[in-house]
Motif scaffolding. Structure first.
Motif, PDB file in Angstrom:
ATOM      1  N   VAL A   1      -6.703 -11.580 -34.764  1.00 52.82           N
ATOM      2  CA  VAL A   1      -5.662 -10.679 -33.994  1.00 52.82           C
ATOM      3  C   VAL A   1      -3.862 -12.105 -33.746  1.00 52.82           C
ATOM      4  CG1 VAL A   1      -5.177 -10.450 -30.991  1.00 52.82           C
ATOM      5  CG2 VAL A   1      -7.556 -10.460 -32.488  1.00 52.82           C
ATOM      6  N   ILE A   2      -4.228 -12.998 -33.666  1.00 53.42           N
ATOM      7  CA  ILE A   2      -3.131 -13.664 -33.546  1.00 53.42           C
ATOM      8  C   ILE A   2      -2.305 -13.697 -34.985  1.00 53.42           C
ATOM      9  CG2 ILE A   2      -2.063 -15.687 -34.228  1.00 53.42           C
ATOM     10  CD1 ILE A   2      -3.974 -16.872 -32.433  1.00 53.42           C
ATOM     11  N   GLU A   3      -2.645 -13.109 -36.002  1.00 53.53           N
ATOM     12  CA  GLU A   3      -2.165 -13.033 -37.203  1.00 53.53           C
ATOM     13  C   GLU A   3      -1.721 -11.406 -37.419  1.00 53.53           C
ATOM     14  OE1 GLU A   3      -4.595 -13.985 -40.904  1.00 53.53           O
ATOM     15  OE2 GLU A   3      -3.201 -12.971 -42.870  1.00 53.53           O
ATOM     16  N   GLU A   4      -2.255 -10.711 -36.844  1.00 54.00           N
ATOM     17  CA  GLU A   4      -1.777  -9.255 -37.111  1.00 54.00           C
ATOM     18  C   GLU A   4      -0.355  -8.948 -36.291  1.00 54.00           C
ATOM     19  OE1 GLU A   4      -3.952  -5.226 -36.769  1.00 54.00           O
ATOM     20  OE2 GLU A   4      -5.008  -6.783 -37.682  1.00 54.00           O
ATOM     21  N   LEU A   5      -0.342  -9.432 -35.149  1.00 56.63           N
ATOM     22  CA  LEU A   5       0.295  -9.334 -33.704  1.00 56.63           C
ATOM     23  C   LEU A   5       1.784  -9.761 -34.082  1.00 56.63           C
ATOM     24  CD1 LEU A   5      -0.049  -7.561 -31.336  1.00 56.63           C
ATOM     25  CD2 LEU A   5       1.085  -9.158 -30.607  1.00 56.63           C
ATOM     26  N   LEU A   6       1.444 -11.226 -35.096  1.00 58.78           N
ATOM     27  CA  LEU A   6       2.600 -11.841 -35.584  1.00 58.78           C
ATOM     28  C   LEU A   6       3.591 -11.180 -36.518  1.00 58.78           C
ATOM     29  CD1 LEU A   6       4.693 -14.103 -35.236  1.00 58.78           C
ATOM     30  CD2 LEU A   6       3.364 -15.480 -36.267  1.00 58.78           C
ATOM     31  N   SER A   7       2.523 -10.361 -37.662  1.00 60.59           N
ATOM     32  CA  SER A   7       3.073  -9.927 -38.407  1.00 60.59           C
ATOM     33  C   SER A   7       4.200  -8.644 -38.568  1.00 60.59           C
ATOM     34  CB  SER A   7       2.364  -9.743 -39.260  1.00 60.59           C
ATOM     35  OG  SER A   7       1.625  -8.860 -39.644  1.00 60.59           O
ATOM     36  N   PHE A   8       3.513  -7.817 -36.986  1.00 62.12           N
ATOM     37  CA  PHE A   8       3.492  -6.646 -36.916  1.00 62.12           C
ATOM     38  C   PHE A   8       4.901  -6.921 -35.890  1.00 62.12           C
ATOM     39  CE2 PHE A   8       3.825  -5.120 -32.399  1.00 62.12           C
ATOM     40  CZ  PHE A   8       4.812  -3.678 -32.363  1.00 62.12           C
ATOM     41  N   ALA A   9       5.202  -8.268 -35.109  1.00 64.85           N
ATOM     42  CA  ALA A   9       6.931  -8.711 -34.806  1.00 64.85           C
ATOM     43  C   ALA A   9       7.588  -9.103 -35.455  1.00 64.85           C
ATOM     44  CB  ALA A   9       6.093  -9.781 -33.461  1.00 64.85           C
ATOM     45  N   ALA A  10       7.266  -9.348 -36.467  1.00 64.02           N
ATOM     46  CA  ALA A  10       7.577 -10.181 -37.543  1.00 64.02           C
ATOM     47  C   ALA A  10       9.129  -9.081 -38.168  1.00 64.02           C
ATOM     48  CB  ALA A  10       7.308 -11.045 -38.392  1.00 64.02           C
ATOM     49  N   GLY A  11       7.827  -7.960 -38.207  1.00 64.65           N
ATOM     50  CA  GLY A  11       7.977  -6.722 -39.598  1.00 64.65           C
ATOM     51  C   GLY A  11       9.009  -5.963 -38.491  1.00 64.65           C
TER      52      GLY A  11
END
Lengths: 549, 83
Positions: free
Chosen positions: A468-478
């Motif tokens: 969950v953390i990885e996915e949301l962080l990469s979404f926000a970084a994108g």
């Protein structure tokens, strides 16, 4: 085995005895005599005894291991609370009788209307049993209200006595009279507890009478009618402070279907902010946040009825094992966030206050973890900054780090403030009282840390959280790249430090909370070092490992 | 007496920072004088000629640990010189 009937018999006895002692006290104040004094004291001993018997019986009845229905447990708990408070009333009677001895002129008090207070107490005591027996909510509320009445009557007498005291005459008589009224007023406090215990016995929940009245008014305003005792009333634990109600019966406009409602009552500013925020969200993104059903303000408090949004909160989903559901919820959350942020994005830099928020909560953290603050240290020639110095240098760095644009933020995007309705495949936001225009990084960091700090330590559960953390962080970084947000990494580091540090006050596991505290320091040290090296913020690398435990 | 004097430090760092801290300690060993300070309280260690070095490494599940312990007996002279 103690039978409920025998508890109830003793309950009737203690009620009769308490009425007796109040009457005896009144008689004694009217015409003091050694005999009538002994009548008061003797009754008090008996009431003490009865209270102990009732308490023992109540606990034994509940703990005998035999099946006692939930409803009966409620009745027993109510009886126990009432017995304790009746004994307090009896103690106040003894105090009054003792005070009478200090009157230089026993007739002095007759020029003050103590009789009306005694009568109100007696009338309430008489009403307790029928209210308990017949479960009449109005009766319970009437008993609660006696407290206000007695307060008012006490205040009236107080206002008469004070100027007389200032004349310097009959001081002892006046003070003694005041004490006697004070003890009568205290009987009202005990009666309020009795009334609340009766409400508990009737609706099955501990609820303060002011909350109850607020609930009733809110329901009335919303056009619901009917007896509150028919409601299935359930307090909600955790951060969804307030109470949830599910109403059995017709709701106007609800096509006769039973409807669940969230009831919130409390601090005026907080509830008002929540209402304003909900209305704003409704205008901008209809259906994303709960709709306001009714709102009611008192002087210092307010109450709000809002739509109950069914579904799972994202922390429930993250903890659960349904991977498909978790993925759908996360995809939907990302879509919702992108939509909200895109549509509310305003150009122009906006200052953040992450370090300031740490400082504001530092004393709460230190209350729970006294050692979670570092003093200055040297390892040979290498200096380790104290927490204080670190925070002040991080604050200076943060001033150079405004968010390049602002969006409408949730304000408290904990995983348990996001609801996923699987049937409709949509996300809802709840608990929006902190919502405002600000840095989207704050919402992301709060969400990430709320997952990171879940006290789940089995490898499998941690892997689910990490996903969950990885996915949301990469979404926000994108998004940050897309929107050319060059300070994203450094702001995220500061915001994560803030959430990690301040969250330790909710975490008692020593190893886990220390890890959070140390990681917060690590992040801030990184930000400070980068700032002081005068390297461009774009070259800051967020050490995302801090999010994995 | 310097009995029972303690210094404690615990932190999370990246490899570069940890290297810098260890470097400071190593320099102290070379110079036979390591000063550790915490909130103004100072503890001075004077490594002698004979130092015992113990290295332990452990890997369990997803956690690794490397402990490096350096200890020695203080000669009476070095202690009194400090006090």
């Amino acid at each position: 085995m103690i039978s409920f009937e025998s508890i109830e018999d003793n309950f009737k006895f203690i009620l009769l005895e308490t009425q007796g002692i109040v009457q005896a006290t009144r008689d004694f104040v009217d015409a003091p005599s050694p005999d009538s004094y002994d009548g008061v004291i003797g009754r008090d001993d008996y009431i003490d005894n009865l209270k102990n018997v009732i308490e023992n019986q109540c606990y034994r009845r509940i703990h005998t291991g035999q099946a006692v229905s939930e409803e009966e447990v409620q009745q027993i708990r109510a009886i126990q609370i009432i017995a304790v408070n009746l004994e307090r009333i009896a103690d106040n009677c003894v105090n009054i009788a003792r005070q009478v001895g200090y009157l230089e002129d026993p007739g002095f008090i007759r020029s003050y209307d103590y009789a009306v207070l005694f009568e109100k107490v007696l009338a309430s005591l008489t009403d307790i049993y029928p209210t308990f027996r017949e479960h009449t909510l109005s009766g319970a509320l009437a008993i609660c209200k006696i407290e206000y009445e007695l307060d008012r009557l006490y205040k009236e007498t107080f206002d008469i006595i004070m100027p007389r005291l200032r004349t310097g005459q009959s001081v002892q008589n006046l003070i003694t009279t005041l004490f006697i009224f004070r003890y009568l007023e205290r009987m009202g406090d005990a009666l309020l507890n009795v009334g609340e215990a009766l409400i508990f016995a009737i609706i099955g929940q501990r609820i303060k009478v002011h909350q109850f009245q607020a609930l009733q008014e809110s329901l009335d305003k919303a056009g619901f009618n009917g007896s509150l005792s028919r409601l299935n009333f359930e307090p909600i634990w955790g951060t969804r402070s307030g109470c949830r109600i599910s109403r059995v019966g017709d709701v106007p406009g609800g096509e006769g279907r039973p409807q669940e409602i969230i009831f919130k009552e409390g601090n005026l500013a907080k509830i008002r902010a929540e209402r304003e925020s909900l209305e704003r969200w409704e205008r901008l993104f209809s259906g994303l946040a709960p709709r306001v059903i009714s709102y009611h303000e008192e002087r210092h408090t307010a109450s709000l009825l809002e739509e109950f949004l069914p579904g799972y909160t994202l922390d429930e989903i993250a903890v659960g094992t349904d991977r498909g559901r978790a993925e759908r919820a996360l995809t939907e959350l990302k879509g919702t966030l992108r939509r909200v942020w895109s549509e509310t994005r305003r150009a122009g830099p906006i200052a953040t206050d992450y370090v300031g928020q740490i400082e504001k909560r530092l004393h709460h953290v230190r209350n729970v973890h006294p050692h979670f603050s570092r003093s200055e240290q040297y390892l040979g020639g290498s200096k380790v900054m104290s927490s204080r110095e670190l925070l002040s240098r991080a604050e200076a760095a943060e001033r150079k780090l405004p968010a390049p644009f602002s969006v409408l933020t949730h304000g408290d995007l904990n995983a348990n403030n996001v609801v996923y309705n699987e049937e409709k495949g949509r996300i809802h936001f709840i608990d929006l009282h902190r919502s405002r225009h600000g840095d989207y990084v704050q919402d992301v960091s709060v969400f990430l840390i709320s997952n990171c700090r879940m006290p789940l330590f089995e490898a499998e559960a941690r892997t689910r959280l990490h996903k969950v953390i990885e996915e949301l962080l990469s979404f926000a970084a994108g998004l940050a790249r897309e929107w050319e947000d060059g300070t994203f990494g450094a702001r995220m580091a500061t915001a994560l430090a803030r959430s990690l540090y301040t969250s330790t006050r909710f975490e008692l596991n020593p190893g886990f909370s220390k890890e959070m505290y140390l990681r917060a320091h690590f992040l801030l040290e990184k930000v400070v070092a980068h700032h002081e090296s005068e390297a461009p913020w774009g070259s800051f690398t967020l050490p995302s490992e801090v999010l994995y435990y | 007496m310097s009995d029972d004097k303690r210094f404690e430090y615990e932190s999370i760092h990246d490899p570069q920072t940890i290297t810098a801290y260890l470097q400071s300690v190593l320099e102290g060993i070379v110079q036979r004088r390591i000063v550790l300070t915490s909130d103004g309280d100072e503890i001075v260690l004077r490594p002698g000629n004979l130092l015992k070095l113990a290295v332990k490494a452990k890997r369990k599940d997803d956690t690794s640990r490397l402990s490096i312990k350096i200890s020695w007996k203080d000669s009476p002279n070095s202690e009194s010189a400090e006090e």
